[in-house]
Design a protein around this motif. Sequence first.
Motif, PDB file in Angstrom:
ATOM      1  N   SER A  20      69.231  -0.297  45.768  1.00  0.00           N
ATOM      2  CA  SER A  20      69.780   0.682  44.827  1.00  0.00           C
ATOM      3  C   SER A  20      69.127   2.054  44.989  1.00  0.00           C
ATOM      4  N   ILE A  21      67.868   2.069  45.422  1.00  0.00           N
ATOM      5  CA  ILE A  21      67.176   3.339  45.629  1.00  0.00           C
ATOM      6  C   ILE A  21      67.565   3.969  46.959  1.00  0.00           C
ATOM      7  N   CYS A  22      67.983   3.151  47.917  1.00  0.00           N
ATOM      8  CA  CYS A  22      68.241   3.652  49.268  1.00  0.00           C
ATOM      9  C   CYS A  22      69.690   4.039  49.521  1.00  0.00           C
ATOM     10  N   VAL A  23      70.589   3.797  48.565  1.00  0.00           N
ATOM     11  CA  VAL A  23      71.992   4.143  48.773  1.00  0.00           C
ATOM     12  C   VAL A  23      72.436   5.149  47.727  1.00  0.00           C
ATOM     13  N   GLY A  24      73.403   5.958  48.093  1.00  0.00           N
ATOM     14  CA  GLY A  24      73.925   6.966  47.194  1.00  0.00           C
ATOM     15  C   GLY A  24      74.600   8.083  47.957  1.00  0.00           C
ATOM     16  N   ARG A  57      66.794   5.641  37.374  1.00  0.00           N
ATOM     17  CA  ARG A  57      68.080   4.995  37.091  1.00  0.00           C
ATOM     18  C   ARG A  57      68.020   3.500  37.391  1.00  0.00           C
ATOM     19  N   SER A  58      67.392   3.128  38.483  1.00  0.00           N
ATOM     20  CA  SER A  58      67.268   1.711  38.826  1.00  0.00           C
ATOM     21  C   SER A  58      66.386   0.975  37.818  1.00  0.00           C
ATOM     22  N   LEU A  59      65.298   1.604  37.396  1.00  0.00           N
ATOM     23  CA  LEU A  59      64.450   0.993  36.370  1.00  0.00           C
ATOM     24  C   LEU A  59      65.193   0.870  35.045  1.00  0.00           C
ATOM     25  N   ALA A  60      66.024   1.856  34.723  1.00  0.00           N
ATOM     26  CA  ALA A  60      66.827   1.784  33.502  1.00  0.00           C
ATOM     27  C   ALA A  60      67.780   0.600  33.550  1.00  0.00           C
ATOM     28  N   THR A 179      76.927   3.514  30.436  1.00  0.00           N
ATOM     29  CA  THR A 179      76.738   4.232  31.690  1.00  0.00           C
ATOM     30  C   THR A 179      75.260   4.510  31.922  1.00  0.00           C
ATOM     31  N   LEU A 180      74.890   4.542  33.200  1.00  0.00           N
ATOM     32  CA  LEU A 180      73.527   4.881  33.599  1.00  0.00           C
ATOM     33  C   LEU A 180      73.476   6.194  34.369  1.00  0.00           C
ATOM     34  N   ALA A 181      74.581   6.897  34.414  1.00  0.00           N
ATOM     35  CA  ALA A 181      74.627   8.160  35.151  1.00  0.00           C
ATOM     36  C   ALA A 181      73.709   9.187  34.492  1.00  0.00           C
ATOM     37  N   ARG A 183      70.482   9.179  34.148  1.00  0.00           N
ATOM     38  CA  ARG A 183      69.292   8.711  33.452  1.00  0.00           C
ATOM     39  C   ARG A 183      68.039   9.173  34.191  1.00  0.00           C
ATOM     40  N   ASP A 184      67.049   9.632  33.428  1.00  0.00           N
ATOM     41  CA  ASP A 184      65.798  10.091  34.022  1.00  0.00           C
ATOM     42  C   ASP A 184      64.636   9.479  33.252  1.00  0.00           C
ATOM     43  N   TRP A 185      63.425   9.961  33.572  1.00  0.00           N
ATOM     44  CA  TRP A 185      62.224   9.351  32.972  1.00  0.00           C
ATOM     45  C   TRP A 185      62.167   9.525  31.461  1.00  0.00           C
ATOM     46  N   SER A 186      62.763  10.589  30.947  1.00  0.00           N
ATOM     47  CA  SER A 186      62.729  10.802  29.499  1.00  0.00           C
ATOM     48  C   SER A 186      63.496   9.717  28.750  1.00  0.00           C
ATOM     49  N   ASP A 187      64.522   9.135  29.384  1.00  0.00           N
ATOM     50  CA  ASP A 187      65.293   8.072  28.739  1.00  0.00           C
ATOM     51  C   ASP A 187      64.508   6.766  28.655  1.00  0.00           C
ATOM     52  N   LEU A 188      63.466   6.646  29.455  1.00  0.00           N
ATOM     53  CA  LEU A 188      62.657   5.428  29.454  1.00  0.00           C
ATOM     54  C   LEU A 188      61.340   5.592  28.709  1.00  0.00           C
ATOM     55  N   SER A 189      61.011   6.810  28.336  1.00  0.00           N
ATOM     56  CA  SER A 189      59.667   7.100  27.842  1.00  0.00           C
ATOM     57  C   SER A 189      59.337   6.348  26.557  1.00  0.00           C
ATOM     58  N   PHE A 190      60.312   6.199  25.626  1.00  0.00           N
ATOM     59  CA  PHE A 190      60.002   5.525  24.368  1.00  0.00           C
ATOM     60  C   PHE A 190      60.723   4.178  24.232  1.00  0.00           C
TER      61      PHE A 190
END
Length: 324
Positions: A20-24, A57-60, A179-181, A183-190
Motif C-alpha cells: 500500500s505504501i509502494c503503489v499510487g 493513510r496505511s496506518l489509518a 473514506t481514507l483520502a 488522511r495525515d498524522w493529525s487524524d491519528l494523533s488523538f
Amino acid sequence: MRSVLFLLLSFVLLAIFVYSICVGSSNIGFQEFFAYMSGWPSSQTTILVIRDIRLPRSLAALLTGSALGVSGALLQGMLRNPLASPFLLGISSGAGVCVVIMFSLNVLSQWIPLGAWFGAIFSALIVFYIAYDRSNISLERLILSGVAVSSILGSIQAVFLLRSDDTRIQNSLTWLSGTLAGRDWSDLSFTWLPIVVCLCSALLFAKQLNLALLDDDTSQILGLSLTKLRISIGILATILTACSVCIAGLVGFVGLVIPHIARLICGNNFMYVLPFSGILGAIAVLTGDVIARVYLWELPVGIVTAIFGSPFFVYLLRKRLRQV
C-alpha cells in the motif's frame, strides 16, 4: 495451528501494508521505499510522499479495520446476535448525524472528526440509558433501543441533507461512505492510543464473553455479572467505533462480516476470535483502500468493503433463516 495461521495472517498484513505504501499515482515504488527505510531516500519528494501521505493513510486503514473488527466481535458476543454490528446500537448513526449537521452549518473541517466522536459516544449513552432498568440491562431492550435511536437519528440526518446545498451534500455523502483520502498524522494523533488500549483491554474480557454465550441464568450461576460485562463491552465497542469513525467515516460491513470469518477460521472461543477479528479487519480495510486508491479511481473505502461484504451478509441471512 491457530498460532501458525495467525502468524501467516500477520505476514500477509505486513505484505499488504508495504504494498500500500509502494503503489499510487506518484512514481515511487518498492525501490524508493526500501531506500527510504534504509535511511537513504532518493529525493525529498520520496520523503514527502511516503512519510506524509502514504504511511499515515496505511496506518489509518490498519487502525480502522482492527477497531471495527474487534468492536463487531465484542458486540456479537455480548448481544448473542451474529448479525450485530456497531450500526445496530446507534453508534455509527450518532456519528453520522453529527457530521451531517456540522457540514450543513459549515463548521470548520478540523472539527468534523471530534464532532463524530462525540456523536458516537452520545448516541451510545442514550441507547444504554434507555435499556438500563433496575440495575439490569436486557439484550432485548438494548437491541430495540438501538434500533429506535438509529431510526430517529437517521431521520434527523435526512432532514439536514435535504436542506443542504449540493456541495455540502457531496461532502457529507463522501464522509458517510467512509473514506481514507487525505488522511495525515493529525487524524491519528488523538485516536491511535485509545484504539490500542481498547484492543488490548478487549482481550481481558474473552473468557467472560465465552460464559456470556450461555443463557443469563447459567452465566450468573457461574459468577458472571452480566450488567457489568455489558456496560464494559459497550464502552470498549463505543470507543473503538467512535475512533474509527473519526479516522475514516462510516466504513460498513467490516464490523459485521469480519467476526464471522474469524469464527469460521478459529471457532467460537473469544480468546482467538478477538485477535483474529482485529487482524482480519485490518487486512480487509487496508486491502479495500488499496483497491479503491489504485484501481477504482479513489472510491471511498466504505463502498469497496460494502461491495465485498454484501454477498457474505446475504449468505448469513439465508443461513439464519434456514436455522429458524
